[in-house]
Design a protein around this motif. Structure first.
Motif, short mmCIF file in Angstrom:
data_model
loop_
_atom_site.label_atom_id
_atom_site.label_comp_id
_atom_site.label_asym_id
_atom_site.label_seq_id
_atom_site.Cartn_x
_atom_site.Cartn_y
_atom_site.Cartn_z
N LEU B 138 58.19 19.88 35.93
CA LEU B 138 59.43 20.49 36.61
C LEU B 138 59.39 22.25 36.65
N ARG B 139 58.76 22.69 35.57
CA ARG B 139 58.74 24.37 35.74
C ARG B 139 57.89 24.64 36.88
N ALA B 140 56.73 24.02 37.03
CA ALA B 140 55.80 24.38 37.94
C ALA B 140 56.28 24.24 39.48
N GLU B 141 56.97 23.35 39.49
CA GLU B 141 57.34 23.03 40.94
C GLU B 141 58.61 23.83 41.25
N SER B 142 59.60 24.20 40.13
CA SER B 142 60.58 24.93 40.33
C SER B 142 60.46 26.45 40.35
N GLY B 143 59.15 26.75 39.82
CA GLY B 143 58.82 28.16 39.66
C GLY B 143 59.53 28.59 38.48
N ASN B 144 60.42 27.98 37.74
CA ASN B 144 61.51 28.19 36.83
C ASN B 144 61.07 28.03 35.55
N PRO B 145 60.53 28.95 34.75
CA PRO B 145 60.10 28.58 33.41
C PRO B 145 61.26 28.42 32.38
N ALA B 146 62.63 28.85 32.87
CA ALA B 146 63.65 28.34 32.01
C ALA B 146 64.33 27.10 31.98
N VAL B 147 63.64 26.23 32.90
CA VAL B 147 64.20 24.91 32.90
C VAL B 147 63.78 23.91 31.63
N ASP B 148 64.66 23.69 30.80
CA ASP B 148 64.33 23.18 29.34
C ASP B 148 64.94 21.91 28.92
N PHE B 149 64.75 21.39 28.02
CA PHE B 149 65.53 20.30 27.22
C PHE B 149 66.75 20.94 26.67
N ASP B 150 67.85 20.16 26.63
CA ASP B 150 68.99 20.70 26.02
C ASP B 150 68.99 19.80 24.69
N PRO B 151 68.96 20.40 23.66
CA PRO B 151 68.70 19.60 22.19
C PRO B 151 70.00 18.98 22.03
N VAL B 152 71.19 19.49 22.09
CA VAL B 152 72.23 18.88 21.89
C VAL B 152 72.68 17.51 22.71
N HIS B 187 61.25 10.07 23.45
CA HIS B 187 60.55 10.79 24.57
C HIS B 187 61.52 10.45 26.03
N TYR B 188 62.27 9.41 25.94
CA TYR B 188 63.08 8.92 26.82
C TYR B 188 64.22 10.02 26.97
N PHE B 189 64.81 9.75 25.64
CA PHE B 189 66.01 10.65 25.53
C PHE B 189 65.90 12.07 25.87
N TRP B 190 64.52 12.74 25.51
CA TRP B 190 64.51 14.09 25.90
C TRP B 190 64.22 14.31 27.37
N GLN B 191 63.50 13.43 28.04
CA GLN B 191 63.45 13.76 29.33
C GLN B 191 64.88 13.73 30.02
N CYS B 192 65.91 12.72 29.63
CA CYS B 192 67.01 12.52 30.30
C CYS B 192 67.87 13.85 29.90
N ALA B 193 67.50 14.56 28.89
CA ALA B 193 68.10 15.90 28.44
C ALA B 193 67.70 16.86 28.98
N ILE B 194 66.78 16.96 30.06
CA ILE B 194 66.25 18.23 30.68
C ILE B 194 67.45 18.72 31.45
N ALA B 195 67.78 19.82 31.31
CA ALA B 195 68.78 20.90 32.14
C ALA B 195 68.17 21.44 33.15
N MET B 196 68.61 21.47 34.71
CA MET B 196 68.29 22.33 35.50
C MET B 196 69.10 22.27 36.63
N SER B 197 69.07 23.17 37.83
CA SER B 197 69.93 23.55 38.69
C SER B 197 69.71 22.76 39.92
#
Lengths: 303, 303, 303, 303
Positions: B138-152, B187-197
């Motif tokens: 997701l970071r590579a395709e969007s070119g945005n390294p700020a794409v990240d998991f939301d741990p909360v 892994h499933y929960f963390w995938q779902c928890a990725i935040a991006m615009s």
């Protein structure tokens, strides 16, 4: 585009699959179909039609008729029918009562048997003659006045129609049938028993490739409604294999247990294919294979 | 095509629907989403991306992540995954156990929760780090390294994850899980928890509009596999409303309960839309409306 | 009544059925059971116990333990448990998730696995040690301090416990579990893994024939509650064969996949029978046959 | 035993519950029943019959007739009927199609509507006049030639019989109906429409308390078959509340939506109770309460 050359290639590609699968045996009149028959036709939106194999031999439409019933009822009655039938894939074998019970007599979509009974019921109310309206339409679009009911098949359907009767009475118990159940069943059985060739079927279905416009240039459906009928064909048109059909073929399609399939390339052409050997889910083995090859060769999937 | 002008029109058209529906409340971390937010972005296959509203605000991907997990596992592992998950619409609410039991632990498709657990399980086996592989992509395709998991969000999912745990253990009882269930769930929960615009999501999903080609010109999926992923999105991507979505929007799409939807116009562009208010089936009310308007205005339905 | 003579006759009658059926194979520890074993014991309400065959050989209680868990939780906690579990036959295989989903996490009755997990969960809350409370009770009633857990079976259950874990987490997702799911599962697996003989089981179950009174004359259950536990045994005690068992045997009974069955002749005696060969529904073939013969010879059906 | 005194006490105990619940409204002819009526009768195995309240007022038998149909078909045809209908509780509302579909047209037991249609179908084949055979039997056992069909109810059943027609056609589609479906339905509707009083019903059902012996001393059923019919009443006789009925009342019983219940104390007496207010599962509220009180006062539960 040289349709005939493509169809010749497709036929060569799938020849080994002709004769595979099992001929429908739920009514005696279908059991005698020859599993080695195969025909395919393409009707271009601009008029020409061509085919290969047994493309001019008539076969029993069966559930392919459901897409015409739906188009005719929308044309005559607009959005009303969606009060009485849903638009979601069924996720269950095509004639299941379970979902119907769970959802209080509202069939999931117009292409499972229960949903088609509702459509026929409404078409009967609106036109006074559901089977006649369909026959007239098919003859007009195909330009072939010889398209007709097969009374042997129709009577065989009626004799072995207990399950459809159960569906009809079940929906009647939920007040989702307007006409007497036996009358609805009769029109439904006769619609399914229409016999026509791949040539005629491709021509008759071409209004869906022409975004709702009939062969004579008049409009049956709005552009939006034609798009919607295609969408329902894609998500619900091949029984419990709609996902698989979308995955392999990638076109809106409607199959019948007579071995026929109608598929639409929006804006380009309508395809009709026929071969009586069915897979476990009731779709023509060679027919699906031929459509798969056609979209691979042309790149004409909608995706 | 002036995408920005179209999006402005779409936004004006659907403004009354922003704020409609209910924000997801099954985990506390999602409950606080502001129902009045709305963003939409279009990424053209040739590169440019544009948007309206809150199109640069990050939101929780939730089930939209399932389409990336599927693409990554097919890219890494080919057709193997189809031994363990089907390709048919579910015809039931998205997390139903009934069908899973009836079909002996084989989920109907990769976009219901059970199917996504199988995909994540396999991606974990193949990559050693399922959530990491997705984040990198997701970071590579969007070119945005700020794409990240939301741990909360991830921790909230885990705390309220009993139903997904039930699905995981149920499939394990049918020998359809390779890794320890708690690890797959994590892994499933963390995938779902990725935040991006919307901007990032449209860019990240654009490989499906480019028939499998990534932003850097390399190929993730074959043309055929890309077409197939689109087909599955169309038939299974919006929970129990896939038929309705195909009927109204007519594009392959994948929604999430965070209010995001990714939709694909094959060969042209990827669309991302976000608004947290959901309809009864878990799809964004304003999001579906915006896609509906977009396809009506452009005529870009696949049908 | 000369119990021993009757049991000898019963044994002679059913000898051909010993060895029929299939030994439970869902966990390795049960697979090694010898299908040719058969034992039967009768404990009179006034004290004497007698038996035939392998009536003093210990076997794995498995689901027979569920009736003791239910009695103990009613004794300790009254009617509370009925808020969380129903009293109706399940009409489905014993570990079905379908009904559980349909009824929002409330198991149909305390003798299907899901219901027994709820009972164990509550017994754990009330006693602090659900498996210990049961072991103490069984030792006291049988007068045999050697009654004990079989750790090999308990660990084997845990290793192959994914389906019960799925049930537990599913109910937890419906807020119908009070303690941590892994802890509930552990107590449940160890209860099922108690090993005891027909002699011990008949003695331990005799309080149900004595209308709630224990071996030492103290009261565990009110007369009314004892009657009710018997009623639930009759309608729900033999998985999906409760109707058949009532039809053939006509007594309250509770079976286990270890091949044991406890049956009650209210006011007269408790019967315990054991033979590892199971029928398709999980009940001991020779065990059911022996109870059938016993009630035919004595005329002691409740009907 | 002074039955009359006991019944007087029972009536006093349950008086507050008379008028509770809802009168059946699925057919117009039942809607007009007066919810404040209550009657109860006891017929001793040795002959005398007594009652309280409206015990001599006729009411509509409805499903109580199913137990007589079953007894008559077993008497005439032995075990044959069990090839076509099961003996397990249904675990579903009384007229569910789901289980019927799942089990390929074999109804779970003879007391759900589908099962009763099979019994009537067979009784029709064996006797040539299923409804007449039942009427003759009821008149003979009650000694009351005025017991008769209520044609208003029978016709109302037929007019609103779409759901039963669906069941009939569904089973016919599975080859589980011998006679024409409309004919089976007609006999079934007329059987349900027999009107008789608590006095007559208690006398008519007393052969089940006499282990199969009729009022005139002749034998209808073997002792074993009478026991078995009682077992089926206990496990399946009160729709989806059989577990609850066994738990509270502890007797074999068969209820009807007319508000009647027949219950058997094997070896002692038959009880008939009537009050039209029904609970959510279709059983008479005051009727169940009265039977509960009767067994509590007499201690005559089978458990």
């Amino acid at each position: 585009m040289d349709y005939h050359a493509i169809l010749e290639h497709v036929l060569a590609d799938i020849e080994p699959e002709i004769g595979c699968g099992r001929v429908a045996d739920y009514i005696p009149a279908l059991r005698s179909a020859d599993p080695d028959r195969f025909g395919m036709a393409v009707a271009d939106v601009d008029g020409p039609v061509t085919g290969v194999g047994d493309w001019e031999a008539p076969f029993s439409m069966q559930s392919v008729s459901k897409v015409f019933a739906l188009a005719l009822v929308i044309a005559a009655d607009g959005e009303q029918v969606w009060q009485r039938v849903g638009r979601e894939p069924s996720g269950n074998p095509f004639n299941s009562l379970v979902q119907l019970e769970h959802e209080r007599g509202i069939p999931r979509n117009p292409f499972i048997n229960a949903g088609a009974l509702v459509v026929t019921d409404r078409l009967l109310s609106v036109t006074g003659d559901a089977r006649g309206a369909m026959l007239d339409f098919l003859r007009a679009e195909s330009g072939n006045p010889a398209v007709d009911f097969d009374p042997v098949v129709a009577n065989s359907e009626a004799e072995h129609g207990a399950r459809n009767a159960a569906l009809g009475y079940f929906m009647a118990s939920h007040d989702n049938v307007e006409n007497p159940v036996p009358q609805v069943l009769e029109h439904y059985f006769w619609q399914c028993a229409i016999a026509m060739s791949c040539r005629d079927l491709a021509l008759a279905g071409c209004f869906l490739a022409r975004h709702g416009v009939r062969a004579d240039g008049s409009r049956l459906l709005t552009r939006s409604d034609a798009k919607r009928v295609n969408a329902i064909m894609l998500t619900c048109g091949t029984y419990d294999a709609a996902g698989e059909f979308a995955y392999r073929v990638g076109l809106p399609g409607k199959s019948g247990v007579g071995g026929g399939i109608l598929a639409i390339v929006p804006g380009r052409c309508a395809l009709a294919v026929w071969s009586p050997g069915l897979d476990a889910r009731g779709n023509s083995v060679a027919g699906v294979a031929a459509l798969d090859r056609f979209t691979t060769r042309t790149g004409w999937s909608v995706f």
